[in-house]
Each structure stands twice: as C-alpha cells, then as structure tokens.
Write a protein that holds these residues in place. Structure first.
Motif, PDB file in Angstrom:
ATOM      1  N   ASP A 133       0.802  -1.211   0.000  1.00 40.85           N
ATOM      2  CA  ASP A 133       0.000   0.000   0.000  1.00 40.85           C
ATOM      3  C   ASP A 133       0.841   1.270   0.000  1.00 40.85           C
ATOM      4  O   ASP A 133       0.322   2.342   0.225  1.00 40.85           O
ATOM      5  N   ILE A 134       2.129   1.131  -0.236  1.00 39.13           N
ATOM      6  CA  ILE A 134       2.906   2.340  -0.499  1.00 39.13           C
ATOM      7  C   ILE A 134       3.567   2.194  -1.861  1.00 39.13           C
ATOM      8  O   ILE A 134       3.951   1.097  -2.265  1.00 39.13           O
ATOM      9  N   ALA A 135       3.660   3.300  -2.564  1.00 38.02           N
ATOM     10  CA  ALA A 135       4.039   3.233  -3.974  1.00 38.02           C
ATOM     11  C   ALA A 135       5.517   3.389  -4.227  1.00 38.02           C
ATOM     12  O   ALA A 135       5.946   3.608  -5.342  1.00 38.02           O
ATOM     13  N   TYR A 136       6.318   3.289  -3.188  1.00 44.31           N
ATOM     14  CA  TYR A 136       7.749   3.356  -3.394  1.00 44.31           C
ATOM     15  C   TYR A 136       8.394   2.206  -2.643  1.00 44.31           C
ATOM     16  O   TYR A 136       7.784   1.584  -1.784  1.00 44.31           O
ATOM     17  N   GLY A 137       9.622   1.921  -2.961  1.00 43.88           N
ATOM     18  CA  GLY A 137      10.295   0.816  -2.298  1.00 43.88           C
ATOM     19  C   GLY A 137      11.259   1.293  -1.230  1.00 43.88           C
ATOM     20  O   GLY A 137      11.372   2.485  -0.955  1.00 43.88           O
ATOM     21  N   LEU A 138      11.935   0.353  -0.657  1.00 39.22           N
ATOM     22  CA  LEU A 138      12.862   0.650   0.435  1.00 39.22           C
ATOM     23  C   LEU A 138      14.248   0.081   0.168  1.00 39.22           C
ATOM     24  O   LEU A 138      14.394  -0.944  -0.502  1.00 39.22           O
ATOM     25  N   VAL A 139      15.226   0.759   0.731  1.00 38.96           N
ATOM     26  CA  VAL A 139      16.536   0.150   0.884  1.00 38.96           C
ATOM     27  C   VAL A 139      16.724  -0.025   2.378  1.00 38.96           C
ATOM     28  O   VAL A 139      16.992   0.937   3.109  1.00 38.96           O
ATOM     29  N   GLY A 140      16.553  -1.228   2.847  1.00 36.05           N
ATOM     30  CA  GLY A 140      16.728  -1.504   4.265  1.00 36.05           C
ATOM     31  C   GLY A 140      18.178  -1.861   4.525  1.00 36.05           C
ATOM     32  O   GLY A 140      18.731  -2.734   3.858  1.00 36.05           O
ATOM     33  N   VAL A 141      18.791  -1.187   5.479  1.00 36.36           N
ATOM     34  CA  VAL A 141      20.213  -1.414   5.732  1.00 36.36           C
ATOM     35  C   VAL A 141      20.476  -1.939   7.135  1.00 36.36           C
ATOM     36  O   VAL A 141      21.572  -1.798   7.666  1.00 36.36           O
ATOM     37  N   GLY A 142      19.477  -2.554   7.739  1.00 31.19           N
ATOM     38  CA  GLY A 142      19.633  -3.038   9.106  1.00 31.19           C
ATOM     39  C   GLY A 142      20.320  -4.385   9.176  1.00 31.19           C
ATOM     40  O   GLY A 142      20.875  -4.902   8.201  1.00 31.19           O
ATOM     41  N   TYR A 143      20.283  -4.961  10.365  1.00 32.24           N
ATOM     42  CA  TYR A 143      20.864  -6.275  10.593  1.00 32.24           C
ATOM     43  C   TYR A 143      20.184  -7.319   9.706  1.00 32.24           C
ATOM     44  O   TYR A 143      18.966  -7.300   9.512  1.00 32.24           O
ATOM     45  N   THR A 144      20.968  -8.280   9.245  1.00 36.75           N
ATOM     46  CA  THR A 144      20.375  -9.336   8.422  1.00 36.75           C
ATOM     47  C   THR A 144      19.349 -10.148   9.215  1.00 36.75           C
ATOM     48  O   THR A 144      18.431 -10.726   8.645  1.00 36.75           O
ATOM     49  N   THR A 192      13.568   5.249  -7.090  1.00 36.23           N
ATOM     50  CA  THR A 192      13.852   6.042  -5.903  1.00 36.23           C
ATOM     51  C   THR A 192      13.321   5.279  -4.705  1.00 36.23           C
ATOM     52  O   THR A 192      12.131   5.034  -4.584  1.00 36.23           O
ATOM     53  N   LEU A 193      14.223   4.896  -3.838  1.00 37.03           N
ATOM     54  CA  LEU A 193      13.868   4.024  -2.725  1.00 37.03           C
ATOM     55  C   LEU A 193      14.174   4.716  -1.403  1.00 37.03           C
ATOM     56  O   LEU A 193      15.185   5.408  -1.279  1.00 37.03           O
ATOM     57  N   GLN A 194      13.317   4.486  -0.419  1.00 35.14           N
ATOM     58  CA  GLN A 194      13.528   5.126   0.867  1.00 35.14           C
ATOM     59  C   GLN A 194      14.633   4.438   1.654  1.00 35.14           C
ATOM     60  O   GLN A 194      14.647   3.205   1.782  1.00 35.14           O
ATOM     61  N   LEU A 195      15.547   5.223   2.191  1.00 32.01           N
ATOM     62  CA  LEU A 195      16.615   4.669   3.005  1.00 32.01           C
ATOM     63  C   LEU A 195      16.057   4.364   4.390  1.00 32.01           C
ATOM     64  O   LEU A 195      15.554   5.253   5.081  1.00 32.01           O
ATOM     65  N   ASP A 196      16.136   3.109   4.801  1.00 36.39           N
ATOM     66  CA  ASP A 196      15.457   2.694   6.021  1.00 36.39           C
ATOM     67  C   ASP A 196      16.380   1.910   6.944  1.00 36.39           C
ATOM     68  O   ASP A 196      16.674   0.738   6.699  1.00 36.39           O
ATOM     69  N   THR A 197      16.801   2.546   8.054  1.00 34.38           N
ATOM     70  CA  THR A 197      17.624   1.811   9.009  1.00 34.38           C
ATOM     71  C   THR A 197      16.758   0.904   9.870  1.00 34.38           C
ATOM     72  O   THR A 197      17.267   0.122  10.660  1.00 34.38           O
ATOM     73  N   GLY A 198      15.444   0.998   9.706  1.00 34.00           N
ATOM     74  CA  GLY A 198      14.538   0.184  10.505  1.00 34.00           C
ATOM     75  C   GLY A 198      14.163  -1.138   9.868  1.00 34.00           C
ATOM     76  O   GLY A 198      13.406  -1.910  10.454  1.00 34.00           O
ATOM     77  N   SER A 199      14.669  -1.420   8.677  1.00 33.02           N
ATOM     78  CA  SER A 199      14.390  -2.718   8.065  1.00 33.02           C
ATOM     79  C   SER A 199      15.637  -3.171   7.334  1.00 33.02           C
ATOM     80  O   SER A 199      16.635  -2.442   7.285  1.00 33.02           O
ATOM     81  N   SER A 200      15.593  -4.353   6.774  1.00 31.03           N
ATOM     82  CA  SER A 200      16.836  -4.943   6.275  1.00 31.03           C
ATOM     83  C   SER A 200      16.752  -5.497   4.863  1.00 31.03           C
ATOM     84  O   SER A 200      17.674  -6.176   4.425  1.00 31.03           O
TER      85      SER A 200
END
Lengths: 340, 156
Positions: A10-21, B71-79
């Motif tokens: 339900d959101i139209a953009y994606g994420l780059v998640g940089v947290g712990y694996t 364009t992707l959101q930078l998220d330290t809350g997910s992996s």
C-alpha cells in the motif's frame, strides 16, 4: 544482490533496508536466522568494498534538501564535539541483534525560563533509531509531558499531536541523553519538531480551543502505547549517527547542520571500532528502572520565546492544586476539530 | 655435521648423475614498509533526498537488467531492499499513465507498455532471487491530507 518484489503493497515506493540481516523478512517468514542473506551493507563488507559493516547517517536539517549515508566510514566535518559510542540492545525475544535499539536515558526540556528533567518510570527506554519513520514515538507518559512543555495537544481528528506552526521559531529545545548519564546528549530544537501538515498548500487552522484561528502544524514527537518506541527523522536530523553492525554499537554526536566541508575517515579493518569515538561507562542494562516524580514545567513558559504566538495558557500543575484557587485553573484538554 | 653434508652432497650428485632434476624454487620475499601493504578500504557516499511530502529520505538507484532508475527510501529500521511491482494494486489506482501523480511519479512504480515480442512477467523483470512472502510490519505515517499514508501494512 538479493531484493524483494512487492506484489501487494500500500505504499508506492520501495525501500533500501540497511539493518541487521537478522531483521530480514525471510528470517521472520522462515523463523530461522540461517535463512538470512547478505543484504546491502553486509555484502559491501563481504566483497571488501568497505572494510566492515558500518555506516554513518547525516540527514542534515528539516529544510535541507538532502543528507547522506556514508558506507564504511565517518565524516568528522559533519558533527560537532566528539562521537560517543554506546551499546546496541539485543532483541529480547530472539536474543539476537536485529534492530538499532539503544537506551534513551533522559529527556530534558530547556528554555529561557528553566530546564526540566522529565521523569518517568519508563526510563531508560529502548528506542529504535529509524530513518524510515518520519516522526518520533515515545511512551505516552513522556510524550504528554513533552506536549505540556510546548503546548502541543493531541487531536483525535488528526490522530496526532498538533501545535501552532508559529512554535517552529521557539528557542526552546529538548536534550535526549543516551546510554546512561555519561552517554551522548543530543539537543533537538523546535525548528526540527514543528512540521507542516500539508507540504503543498496551506496548513489547516485550529477551529476551536485556545489556538483557534492559528495555523496548525504537526508536532515531531508523538506517543505510542507500547514498544517499539521509535526515534525517527525528527530526532535523527539533529544527530550524526554511526551504525556499527559488527561491534553492535552506535556512536552519536551533535550534527553540524549544513556543513559543507568533508573529512572522511574510513574504517580500517573488519571489526574495527568506530574511529574517533569515545566509549561510555556505566551504560544501563535494563529498561524502565526509573521513577516518576513531579518535575514541574518550569521550562514551559520559555518555549514561547522566539515565537509570535500569544503566551501559552498556564499549565495545569497537579502540585499546585492545593494552592491555587479553582478559578485560576485552566484545563488542558483540547478537543478542536480541524477544517480539513 | 659433516657426515650429513656429505650424505646430502653425494645423494645430489647421485641424482644428477642419473639425469634427474630436483628443482628447488626459491622465492624472493620482499618486505615492503607496512604502509604500502595495508589495504586502503574505500568508503561510499550515497546522497539521500529529503522528500517532505513522503516524509522520508530517498536514494536513487539503478536496478535490474535492463536498468530502471528507482527512488527508494533509506530505512535503518528494516533490512531488505524491495520494490513495488508495477502490477501492485496501489500502482494501478494511483498511476495515471502520465506518471506525474502521487508517489508513483518517483519512478518506483510505473506502467510499462508491453514491449514488442514476448513480454516477461512483471516478477522476472527485476529477477529477484528471494520472493518475499511476508514482510516486517512497516509503520508508515498517516495524516489526513498528507500524501504519505501512515498505516500498519504488510508487504507481500
């Protein structure tokens, strides 16, 4: 590089998640840590593009159009003073490091009229330093004390605490202390905590209550009734944050807003400590060990400084119930309905 | 140890006499100054744009073959890195083919006219190696009138 495709979202953009694996979706789906893959920062370290799985986040201020994430290093020109490194807290249910949770030990409201160290039995609070959340979310007890300091009020019609937009120029600030009394303290000004409700077009106005007719803005600190408590962008902008996923530490320093100079210091080896960061002694090991006491709201009046708003209505202080006559008491409960 | 030396010498001579070759390689090991040998690791800076209407910080990345700029959101809350499929319902409702409206205008979620010839299904365009069947609950922010929705949602 492994990535996911959201076929239902339900959101139209994606994420780059940089947290712990350990926090990857696949781990939750399969209920197994061994299902984890090397995500972006882990892969960069594994392929020796950077020395170790660590990066620094500089979001700059609310009005800035951009910030930066620096993989594999720190930039000493982007913060003031020294970096202090504190421990990341393991997830209690899994016993692993899965989120960037640290202990928030103290919150102090500072203004020209005084300084209030807010107390709560919830302190120290485990908070996640989450760039993917716009606002910050604290336990209701602390959130309402903060709202009382600045004159923000919760509006059910908005689903959030709101405040006159004129408060954005207030000279008051909140100081967040992490990792115990000797840990880093990050000051957040009101200019970072008063946000437009509409980013294009005009904000709504308060239609009733003490702020009737004034332009309404969203306040950068909201409440949650349970964990996880989050410090999102409204907090993170004021800090330079170094995430070290190998030593499981986070270093914090006050950000240098709009810094233009740069001095990048790379992590030199796998598992290297965060460069130029001092360690912190006597860090808390448990949450919610604090006590509540009546700290008063001496700083509250001073939050009006710098704004063009009418002086805030005197706060309703329980401590003074026995002293003040009923006629001089003002109820704090607001129930304005927005014209949206 | 003269006797050993003699023995060694005689065995060498013996093998030479039989035309066998014993080759002993030696390598010259150069002891360079420590600085020269220490690997200098790089650092990588990614600029993230402050998008106030969406309430977050976004990085533009090039994804897939052929590449698409997203364009992707930078998220330290997910992996995880994930992108919405062009067939996701949110894209169908908000996309108007002019690509100028709503979050889809960021390029994360576009309508692609079918190319000539066989068209690969949407899922394989980005060739994900890991199919997300369930994702961490993402808390996004919701306010009346604000473009960015704040609801608890599950990405499938």
């Amino acid at each position: 590089m492994t990535m996911g495709l959201g076929s239902e979202t339900d959101i139209a953009y994606g994420l780059v998640g940089v947290g712990y694996t350990a926090n990857e979706a696949i781990v939750g789906t399969e209920q197994s840590l061994s299902a984890a893959y090397q995500n972006l920062p882990a892969l960069m370290a594994k392929e020796n593009l950077i020395a170790t799985n660590a990066y620094s986040l500089w979001l700059n201020d609310l009005d800035a159009s951009s910030g930066s994430i620096l993989f594999g290093g720190i930039d000493t020109e982007k913060y003031e003073g020294d970096l202090s490194r504190i421990n990341i807290i393991k997830d209690s249910s899994s016993g692993t490091y899965s989120s960037f949770t640290v202990y928030l030990s103290s919150i102090t409201a500072n203004s020209s009229s005084g300084g209030d160290s807010l107390t709560s039995s919830d302190l120290p609070i485990p908070v996640v330093l989450d760039s993917g959340t716009t606002l910050s979310y604290l336990p209701t007890d602390l959130a309402t004390q903060i709202w009382d300091e600045v004159g923000a009020e919760y509006y059910a019609s908005l689903g959030a605490a709101a405040i006159p937009c004129s408060m954005a120029t207030s000279t008051g600030k909140f100081v967040f202390g992490f990792g115990g009394d000797e840990g880093p303290k990050i000051s957040v000004g009101m200019d970072e905590l008063v946000l437009d409700i509409y980013t294009s077009g005009n904000n709504p106005s308060f239609s009733s209550g003490k702020y009737k007719g004034q332009e309404a803005c969203e306040f950068g600190i909201q409440n949650f009734s349970s964990t996880p408590y989050l410090l999102g962008d409204t907090f993170l902008r004021s800090a330079y944050v170094v995430y070290d996923l190998v030593n499981n530490q986070i270093a914090l320093a006050k950000t240098d807003f709009n810094a233009t100079a740069t001095n990048v210091v790379a992590f030199e080896s796998s598992g290297a400590q965060i460069p130029s960061a001092t360690s912190v002694a006597n860090q808390p090991t448990d949450s919610a060990t604090g006590s509540s006491s009546n700290s008063g709201f001496g700083a509250s009046a001073g939050f009006g400084d710098g704004t063009s708003a009418a002086p805030a209505v005197p706060r309703f202080e329980w401590a003074q119930v026995g002293v003040m006559g009923a006629a001089t008491l003002f109820m704090l409960v607001g129930s304005g309905f927005f014209l949206l | 140890m003269r006797s050993v030396t003699t023995l060694a010498a005689s065995s060498l001579l013996a093998s030479a006499a039989r035309a066998q070759v014993v080759q002993m390689d030696i390598q010259r090991r150069e002891l360079a100054p420590k600085d020269k040998l220490r690997k200098r690791f790089s650092t990588y800076t990614e600029v993230v744009s402050n998008d106030e209407s969406l309430g977050g910080y976004f990085a533009t990345v090039s994804v897939g073959t052929p590449s698409q700029n997203l364009t992707l959101q930078l998220d330290t809350g997910s992996s995880d890195i994930w992108v919405p499929s062009s067939s996701a319902s949110v894209c169908e409702t908000t996309n108007s083919r002019s690509s100028s409206s709503s979050g889809c205008s960021l390029g994360s979620c576009k309508y692609y006219p079918p190319p000539a010839g066989p068209r690969p299904p949407a899922a394989s365009r980005l060739q994900p190696t890991d199919k997300l069947s369930r994702s961490r609950l993402l808390l996004v922010e919701h306010l009346h009138g604000r473009r960015r929705e704040r609801v608890q949602h599950i990405v499938r």
